[in-house]
Design a protein around this motif. Structure first.
Motif, PDB file in Angstrom:
ATOM      1  N   TYR A   2       0.860  -1.181   0.000  1.00 41.27           N
ATOM      2  CA  TYR A   2       0.000   0.000   0.000  1.00 41.27           C
ATOM      3  C   TYR A   2       0.901   1.238   0.000  1.00 41.27           C
ATOM      4  N   VAL A   3       0.680   2.102  -0.989  1.00 45.19           N
ATOM      5  CA  VAL A   3       1.494   3.314  -1.129  1.00 45.19           C
ATOM      6  C   VAL A   3       0.539   4.499  -1.182  1.00 45.19           C
ATOM      7  N   THR A   4       0.550   5.295  -0.120  1.00 48.13           N
ATOM      8  CA  THR A   4      -0.420   6.375   0.017  1.00 48.13           C
ATOM      9  C   THR A   4       0.268   7.709   0.283  1.00 48.13           C
ATOM     10  N   ALA A   5      -0.414   8.776  -0.134  1.00 50.35           N
ATOM     11  CA  ALA A   5       0.090  10.131   0.119  1.00 50.35           C
ATOM     12  C   ALA A   5      -0.220  10.588   1.547  1.00 50.35           C
ATOM     13  N   ARG A   6      -0.913   9.769   2.330  1.00 55.14           N
ATOM     14  CA  ARG A   6      -1.241  10.149   3.711  1.00 55.14           C
ATOM     15  C   ARG A   6       0.030  10.468   4.504  1.00 55.14           C
ATOM     16  N   GLN A   7      -0.142  11.348   5.494  1.00 55.13           N
ATOM     17  CA  GLN A   7       0.965  11.695   6.386  1.00 55.13           C
ATOM     18  C   GLN A   7       1.317  10.503   7.278  1.00 55.13           C
ATOM     19  N   LYS A   8       2.570  10.417   7.670  1.00 53.41           N
ATOM     20  CA  LYS A   8       3.065   9.345   8.540  1.00 53.41           C
ATOM     21  C   LYS A   8       2.271   9.272   9.859  1.00 53.41           C
ATOM     22  N   SER A   9       1.764  10.408  10.319  1.00 54.46           N
ATOM     23  CA  SER A   9       1.002  10.443  11.573  1.00 54.46           C
ATOM     24  C   SER A   9      -0.288   9.635  11.491  1.00 54.46           C
ATOM     25  N   LEU A  10      -0.689   9.249  10.274  1.00 55.40           N
ATOM     26  CA  LEU A  10      -1.916   8.464  10.089  1.00 55.40           C
ATOM     27  C   LEU A  10      -1.644   6.969   9.968  1.00 55.40           C
ATOM     28  N   GLU A  11      -0.422   6.555  10.276  1.00 54.73           N
ATOM     29  CA  GLU A  11      -0.062   5.149  10.098  1.00 54.73           C
ATOM     30  C   GLU A  11      -0.932   4.211  10.935  1.00 54.73           C
ATOM     31  N   LEU A  12      -1.066   4.490  12.229  1.00 56.82           N
ATOM     32  CA  LEU A  12      -1.861   3.635  13.099  1.00 56.82           C
ATOM     33  C   LEU A  12      -3.332   3.647  12.674  1.00 56.82           C
ATOM     34  N   THR A  13      -3.861   4.806  12.330  1.00 61.13           N
ATOM     35  CA  THR A  13      -5.242   4.914  11.851  1.00 61.13           C
ATOM     36  C   THR A  13      -5.430   4.067  10.596  1.00 61.13           C
ATOM     37  N   THR A  14      -4.472   4.132   9.694  1.00 66.14           N
ATOM     38  CA  THR A  14      -4.545   3.371   8.440  1.00 66.14           C
ATOM     39  C   THR A  14      -4.500   1.873   8.713  1.00 66.14           C
ATOM     40  N   GLU A  15      -3.574   1.449   9.567  1.00 68.62           N
ATOM     41  CA  GLU A  15      -3.492   0.029   9.929  1.00 68.62           C
ATOM     42  C   GLU A  15      -4.794  -0.440  10.577  1.00 68.62           C
ATOM     43  N   ASN A  16      -5.336   0.387  11.476  1.00 69.65           N
ATOM     44  CA  ASN A  16      -6.581   0.025  12.162  1.00 69.65           C
ATOM     45  C   ASN A  16      -7.755  -0.081  11.188  1.00 69.65           C
ATOM     46  N   TRP A  17      -7.784   0.806  10.192  1.00 66.36           N
ATOM     47  CA  TRP A  17      -8.857   0.745   9.191  1.00 66.36           C
ATOM     48  C   TRP A  17      -8.751  -0.541   8.365  1.00 66.36           C
ATOM     49  N   LEU A  18      -7.537  -0.874   7.946  1.00 69.32           N
ATOM     50  CA  LEU A  18      -7.345  -2.103   7.177  1.00 69.32           C
ATOM     51  C   LEU A  18      -7.763  -3.321   8.000  1.00 69.32           C
ATOM     52  N   LYS A  19      -7.400  -3.333   9.287  1.00 68.92           N
ATOM     53  CA  LYS A  19      -7.791  -4.444  10.175  1.00 68.92           C
ATOM     54  C   LYS A  19      -9.296  -4.478  10.392  1.00 68.92           C
ATOM     55  N   LYS A  20      -9.879  -3.304  10.597  1.00 71.81           N
ATOM     56  CA  LYS A  20     -11.326  -3.198  10.826  1.00 71.81           C
ATOM     57  C   LYS A  20     -12.117  -3.828   9.670  1.00 71.81           C
ATOM     58  N   HIS A  21     -11.631  -3.627   8.459  1.00 67.33           N
ATOM     59  CA  HIS A  21     -12.312  -4.154   7.277  1.00 67.33           C
ATOM     60  C   HIS A  21     -11.752  -5.509   6.845  1.00 67.33           C
ATOM     61  N   ASP A  22     -10.853  -6.051   7.666  1.00 68.12           N
ATOM     62  CA  ASP A  22     -10.280  -7.369   7.406  1.00 68.12           C
ATOM     63  C   ASP A  22      -9.642  -7.440   6.012  1.00 68.12           C
ATOM     64  N   ILE A  23      -8.950  -6.358   5.659  1.00 73.77           N
ATOM     65  CA  ILE A  23      -8.273  -6.305   4.364  1.00 73.77           C
ATOM     66  C   ILE A  23      -6.870  -6.841   4.537  1.00 73.77           C
ATOM     67  N   MET A  24      -6.451  -7.639   3.583  1.00 75.67           N
ATOM     68  CA  MET A  24      -5.134  -8.262   3.629  1.00 75.67           C
ATOM     69  C   MET A  24      -4.059  -7.198   3.863  1.00 75.67           C
ATOM     70  N   LEU A  25      -3.304  -7.344   4.950  1.00 79.14           N
ATOM     71  CA  LEU A  25      -2.229  -6.406   5.255  1.00 79.14           C
ATOM     72  C   LEU A  25      -0.989  -6.767   4.447  1.00 79.14           C
ATOM     73  N   GLY A  26      -0.443  -5.800   3.782  1.00 84.90           N
ATOM     74  CA  GLY A  26       0.822  -5.984   3.092  1.00 84.90           C
ATOM     75  C   GLY A  26       1.792  -4.983   3.684  1.00 84.90           C
ATOM     76  N   SER A  27       2.775  -4.562   2.919  1.00 82.04           N
ATOM     77  CA  SER A  27       3.642  -3.496   3.420  1.00 82.04           C
ATOM     78  C   SER A  27       2.886  -2.175   3.267  1.00 82.04           C
ATOM     79  N   LEU A  28       3.131  -1.260   4.185  1.00 80.29           N
ATOM     80  CA  LEU A  28       2.399   0.003   4.208  1.00 80.29           C
ATOM     81  C   LEU A  28       3.387   1.168   4.166  1.00 80.29           C
ATOM     82  N   HIS A  29       3.174   2.079   3.207  1.00 80.89           N
ATOM     83  CA  HIS A  29       4.094   3.195   3.004  1.00 80.89           C
ATOM     84  C   HIS A  29       3.297   4.493   2.936  1.00 80.89           C
ATOM     85  N   LEU A  30       3.419   5.312   3.979  1.00 83.62           N
ATOM     86  CA  LEU A  30       2.756   6.620   4.026  1.00 83.62           C
ATOM     87  C   LEU A  30       3.800   7.676   3.674  1.00 83.62           C
TER      88      LEU A  30
END
Length: 196
Positions: A88-116
C-alpha cells in the motif's frame, strides 16, 4: 515469481467520496459525487486550501476510520495476494499510520507493506518496491508513474478524466482490476515458458 503490486488507498481501496458527508456538514454545502470533478477538494467545495486543510487536520483520523471500503476490493486483494506482493502506497501523512493500519484491520483487508509518503510523488517508492503494476485513482499520479515506466491501472472516478499514456489503463471496478492483473500474470508465465 510474485507480481509486485503498489496500491493507493484513498479512492482506490476506500470509496472515493467518503469525505463528502463530513465536508458538506462542516462547510454547509450539498456536494454530490457527480460534482467532484477535481482532485483538489477545496476547489470543489469553494473554499481556500487553508480552510480545507484546517478542517481535514481537525478530523482526519475520524474521517479515515469511518470511510467505506470500495466494493469488492477486500476479496479481490485477498485473491491477488496468493500470487502478488501487496504494497500500500499512500500520500497520507506518517502520523496516520496507526489509523490506516486500524482501518485495514477493521475491514479485514489483507495487510501488506504500508508506506505513508506524506506526498503525492510515488515514483521513487514504486522503484524501491520494484513495482510491476500500480493501482491509483489520482490522474496526475497515474500519468507521472506511467511516464516513469510503470504499468498503471487508474480506477475511474469523476475527478480523474483525461487521456492516459500507453502503459496506463482506465478500469471501472475491482473486478476489472483482477482481470487485468491475471492477464498480466498470464503474459509473464507465457514469456517464462518461451524462455524455458
Amino acid at each position: 515469481m510474485k507480481i509486485n503490486l503498489c496500491i493507493d488507498i484513498d479512492g482506490t481501496v476506500t470509496e472515493p467520496y467518503y469525505w463528502l458527508e463530513r465536508a458538506n456538514s462542516h462547510f454547509g454545502c450539498d456536494i454530490k459525487p457527480c460534482d467532484v470533478t477535481s482532485y483538489e477538494i477545496h476547489k470543489v467545495i469553494g473554499v481556500s486550501d487553508k480552510e480545507y486543510v484546517e478542517f481535514y487536520n481537525q478530523c482526519c483520523h475520524e474521517l479515515h476510520m469511518e470511510s467505506e471500503i470500495r466494493e469488492h476490493s477486500k476479496d479481490i486483494i485477498s485473491r491477488l495476494s496468493s500470487f502478488c506482493s501487496v504494497n500500500y502506497v499512500t500520500a497520507r501523512q506518517k502520523s496516520l499510520e496507526l489509523t490506516t493500519e486500524n482501518w485495514l484491520k477493521k475491514h479485514d483487508i489483507m495487510l501488506g507493506s504500508l508506506h505513508l509518503l506524506g506526498s503525492h510523488y510515488k515514483v521513487e517508492k514504486a522503484r524501491e518496491l520494484d513495482c510491476d503494476i500500480f493501482i491509483e485513482d489520482r490522474y496526475e499520479n497515474a500519468v507521472e508513474i506511467s511516464n516513469a515506466g510503470f504499468d498503471v491501472l487508474l480506477i475511474n472516478c469523476e475527478y480523474n478524466k483525461g487521456p492516459l499514456p500507453e502503459n496506463a489503463k482506465r478500469v471501472y471496478d475491482w473486478h476489472q482490476i483482477e482481470i487485468e492483473i491475471n492477464r498480466y500474470a498470464q503474459k509473464i508465465k507465457s514469456k517464462k515458458q518461451e524462455i524455458a
